[in-house]
Design an enzyme around this catalytic site. Sequence first.
Site, PDB file in Angstrom:
ATOM      1  N   CYS A 366      76.508  57.480  11.634  1.00 44.89           N
ATOM      2  CA  CYS A 366      76.308  57.949  13.005  1.00 44.89           C
ATOM      3  C   CYS A 366      74.996  58.699  13.248  1.00 44.89           C
ATOM      4  O   CYS A 366      74.317  58.411  14.248  1.00 44.89           O
ATOM      5  CB  CYS A 366      77.500  58.746  13.514  1.00 44.89           C
ATOM      6  SG  CYS A 366      78.532  59.494  12.287  1.00 44.89           S
ATOM      7  N   ARG A 395      80.737  57.788  -0.425  1.00 48.47           N
ATOM      8  CA  ARG A 395      81.514  59.018  -0.295  1.00 48.47           C
ATOM      9  C   ARG A 395      82.085  59.360  -1.649  1.00 48.47           C
ATOM     10  O   ARG A 395      82.625  58.489  -2.335  1.00 48.47           O
ATOM     11  CB  ARG A 395      82.651  58.834   0.713  1.00 48.47           C
ATOM     12  CG  ARG A 395      82.126  58.493   2.091  1.00 48.47           C
ATOM     13  CD  ARG A 395      83.233  58.337   3.105  1.00 48.47           C
ATOM     14  NE  ARG A 395      82.663  57.899   4.371  1.00 48.47           N
ATOM     15  CZ  ARG A 395      83.376  57.552   5.436  1.00 48.47           C
ATOM     16  NH1 ARG A 395      84.698  57.596   5.371  1.00 48.47           N
ATOM     17  NH2 ARG A 395      82.793  57.172   6.547  1.00 48.47           N
ATOM     18  N   GLN A 413      80.542  49.614   6.097  1.00 50.18           N
ATOM     19  CA  GLN A 413      81.361  49.704   7.306  1.00 50.18           C
ATOM     20  C   GLN A 413      80.800  48.781   8.377  1.00 50.18           C
ATOM     21  O   GLN A 413      79.583  48.665   8.509  1.00 50.18           O
ATOM     22  CB  GLN A 413      81.316  51.123   7.876  1.00 50.18           C
ATOM     23  CG  GLN A 413      82.074  52.147   7.085  1.00 50.18           C
ATOM     24  CD  GLN A 413      81.957  53.496   7.762  1.00 50.18           C
ATOM     25  OE1 GLN A 413      80.864  54.000   7.976  1.00 50.18           O
ATOM     26  NE2 GLN A 413      83.087  54.086   8.105  1.00 50.18           N
ATOM     27  N   ASP A 415      80.188  49.358  11.480  1.00 51.48           N
ATOM     28  CA  ASP A 415      80.166  50.644  12.172  1.00 51.48           C
ATOM     29  C   ASP A 415      79.422  50.513  13.491  1.00 51.48           C
ATOM     30  O   ASP A 415      78.307  49.998  13.522  1.00 51.48           O
ATOM     31  CB  ASP A 415      79.457  51.648  11.258  1.00 51.48           C
ATOM     32  CG  ASP A 415      79.784  53.077  11.618  1.00 51.48           C
ATOM     33  OD1 ASP A 415      80.630  53.279  12.517  1.00 51.48           O
ATOM     34  OD2 ASP A 415      79.207  53.976  11.002  1.00 51.48           O
ATOM     35  N   HIS A 417      78.454  52.519  17.364  1.00 47.67           N
ATOM     36  CA  HIS A 417      78.458  53.739  18.169  1.00 47.67           C
ATOM     37  C   HIS A 417      78.116  53.380  19.594  1.00 47.67           C
ATOM     38  O   HIS A 417      77.132  52.684  19.840  1.00 47.67           O
ATOM     39  CB  HIS A 417      77.477  54.758  17.586  1.00 47.67           C
ATOM     40  CG  HIS A 417      77.899  55.207  16.225  1.00 47.67           C
ATOM     41  ND1 HIS A 417      77.462  54.594  15.078  1.00 47.67           N
ATOM     42  CD2 HIS A 417      78.793  56.145  15.839  1.00 47.67           C
ATOM     43  CE1 HIS A 417      78.043  55.157  14.035  1.00 47.67           C
ATOM     44  NE2 HIS A 417      78.855  56.096  14.462  1.00 47.67           N
ATOM     45  N   LYS A 497      91.083  60.365  17.339  1.00 48.43           N
ATOM     46  CA  LYS A 497      90.849  58.932  17.122  1.00 48.43           C
ATOM     47  C   LYS A 497      92.125  58.117  17.262  1.00 48.43           C
ATOM     48  O   LYS A 497      93.231  58.643  17.195  1.00 48.43           O
ATOM     49  CB  LYS A 497      90.235  58.697  15.737  1.00 48.43           C
ATOM     50  CG  LYS A 497      91.127  59.165  14.591  1.00 48.43           C
ATOM     51  CD  LYS A 497      90.475  58.881  13.237  1.00 48.43           C
ATOM     52  CE  LYS A 497      91.386  59.321  12.105  1.00 48.43           C
ATOM     53  NZ  LYS A 497      90.906  58.935  10.783  1.00 48.43           N
ATOM     54  N   HIS A 543      82.792  56.290  18.241  1.00 43.91           N
ATOM     55  CA  HIS A 543      82.511  55.663  16.945  1.00 43.91           C
ATOM     56  C   HIS A 543      83.611  54.642  16.727  1.00 43.91           C
ATOM     57  O   HIS A 543      84.768  54.943  16.987  1.00 43.91           O
ATOM     58  CB  HIS A 543      82.647  56.642  15.775  1.00 43.91           C
ATOM     59  CG  HIS A 543      81.878  57.906  15.895  1.00 43.91           C
ATOM     60  ND1 HIS A 543      81.004  58.319  14.923  1.00 43.91           N
ATOM     61  CD2 HIS A 543      81.863  58.872  16.845  1.00 43.91           C
ATOM     62  CE1 HIS A 543      80.496  59.482  15.258  1.00 43.91           C
ATOM     63  NE2 HIS A 543      80.997  59.847  16.411  1.00 43.91           N
TER      64      HIS A 543
END
Length: 671
Positions: A366, A395, A413, A415, A417, A497, A543
């Site tokens: 992000c 991670r 991911q 991912d 935004h 979320k 997200h």
Amino acid sequence: MSRSQLGWNRVRSRWKALRPKLGRKAFCFRLPLSSPLPAGEGSGVRELRAKDKRGEQMAKQHNMPEELYRLRHSLAHILAQAVLERYPEAQPTIGPPVENGFYYDFAVAKPFTPEDLEVIEGRMKAIVKGRHAFTCREVTVEEARGLFAHNPFKLELIEGLVAGQGDDMGEEEEPPPAPPAPPAPRPPGEGGKSASAISVYTQDTFTDLCRGPHVGSTQEINPEGFKLTSTSGAYWRGDEHKAMLQRIYGVAFKTRQELDDYLRLLEEIEKRDHRRLGKDLDLFHIDSTVGPGLVLWHPKGALIKQMSEDFCRQEHLANGYQIVSTPHVGRAVLWETSGHLDFYKENMYSAMEMDSTDYYVKPMNCPFHIMIYNSTIRSYRDLPIRYAEWGTVYRFERAGVLHGLLRVRGFTQDDAHIFCSAAQMPAEIDRTLKFGLHILRSFGFERFNAYLATRPVKSVGEAARWDEATEALRHTLERCELPYELDEGGGAFYGPKIDLKIRDAIGREWQCSTIQFDFNLSERFDMSFINEKGERERPYMIHHALLGSMERFMGVLIEHYAGAFPLWLAPLQVMIIPIADRHVAYANQVAGQLQANGMRVQVDDGAERMQNKIRKAQSQKVPYMLVVGDKEQAAGAVAVRLRTGEDLKTMPLEQFIAHAVPIMKSRAASL
RNA sequence: GCCCUCGUAGCUCAGCCGGCAGAGCAACCGCCUUGUAAGUGGUCGGUCGUCGGUUCGAUUCCGACCGAGGGCUCCA
């Protein structure tokens, strides 16, 4: 001779491999009950049922028929009795029924061994056959303290009851937060007041602090319907700062048949295990030399992953997203601004110092997408802006949680935004959820469960905004008519979320998609756009990751299809099998034509005979096997065999192409 | 990270109470030229996870470490 022996060895090794895992609660999903159970009950149960009205409620809370709840709960007590007979110094703590069975946690000096389990299980069967009644008795607090004076864990539970924390006997969802006070003398009045809440159940020689319900007598339990399966460590009250107890798991059903069905289900799960299939189908491996939780994708696995990503990229582009690409590391100040160093540091790889500046490997994408947004002045006319990236993040996960592809340390991911105005927010969340369902359906998933995750303890932002955001998500779920459950405190540190869990072919639930509302990062990064009135205004942020982690999603996909991927994803779609050497040239010709039609093809020109080639292709789960011999060669045809074993017989090559290509292009789930 | 279990050839596994390691499959070299899930003969292949200790001698016993599996806790 060797063949039959091999077969037997295989069966034996499979059984052995299965045994230690019988009781495992599957990683992040629930096992379905293998069959719904009749609602009948013994007469003893009926008697008791009148007494504790809560039985039904408890069973419902545990998502199982009340009859099974009583059965499993009672077996937990019988387990405790058997353990105490063998180890009188063991301190029983809690022993609830769980899905498919039960467990009991004990404080013991020495952990249980597999041999212990056999002995204990044998003793349990004897107790069951002893036809002992379960009797309930209500006791005063003083009496309860006296009964369990030697057991600090039970005393802690009793003090919890006295303090009105509910009867937490390991069966509540949430353990009480504060450690209860040590047992102390109390004013007489107080003890009397709470006394009615405390009950104990006794069977044979064993008495336990317990709210019930139980079976009326052990004769309602089928001694062939349960089995002890495994031991493990477990923290007292699930708190890693508290004592480590030893847990014994068992599975239990009404009948031997149901137990056997369950064991067969476990065998099915074993066969679908993505770690097993990853090796058998040569898809990936995780190498200890490289590091735990770091996946090496082999050509076939990488191909499946790549094709999945390509498909998703096209869908994102077609749905108003722009693809971006960002670095793997960034300076510390980025992560200070984002709040990751305050809220997420224990999950981040350590800093790397370069030119006296700390850099961090990204745990999330992000901040980079925000920097792209912030690289210029934005107008309300630009919004919503939707950035998507297949970004690889790292991670640091504790060693004990790693699990094949499903829990790794490095993953990619899908991912995205979305930056939008407050007014656009509800429509964007709706659109995102629908888009997510579309993507998941494209991979053959049809059933979903939604979870609304609310504010966690460690979080940023004002309460009012959290409430507002949570409501926005709730409304989307309601508008989309998606049933959902609340996941209290399960949100990200920057916002609430929606998590989507998919149900796979055998009913297991997997977490993949997450859609997160964020009103914090835009603040922290001082993001803005110019609104209609010419004023600076803060954008809202969503997200989302729809497949979630590509690694995890691949793991789920492997298990869902048991390695037999739909045609569009199968790394090798067609294996051409020449019967004799003289057919190889024709086989290559067929291969060429199929390749020209966009299919992934291989010719097995080895020296083995056809049967062996079929066997190899079959075990590699190749969708189509095309056998070519004299007849086919003469006719310009192919003999089509499916990996299901079905024989489509001989057909002209053009006909096969006309059959297979549309299935591939439509991304159909089955052949 | 915590508790338990495990770590023998590319794969699946044997190896009883310590005495210089074995099978099947795979791979490789032949023979067979095959009709819908294993044709056949031979060859190669292991510092028994790593490092220490006990012992005349350790794959086997003990310890530490690394990794894996099942749980706990945590998560995409």
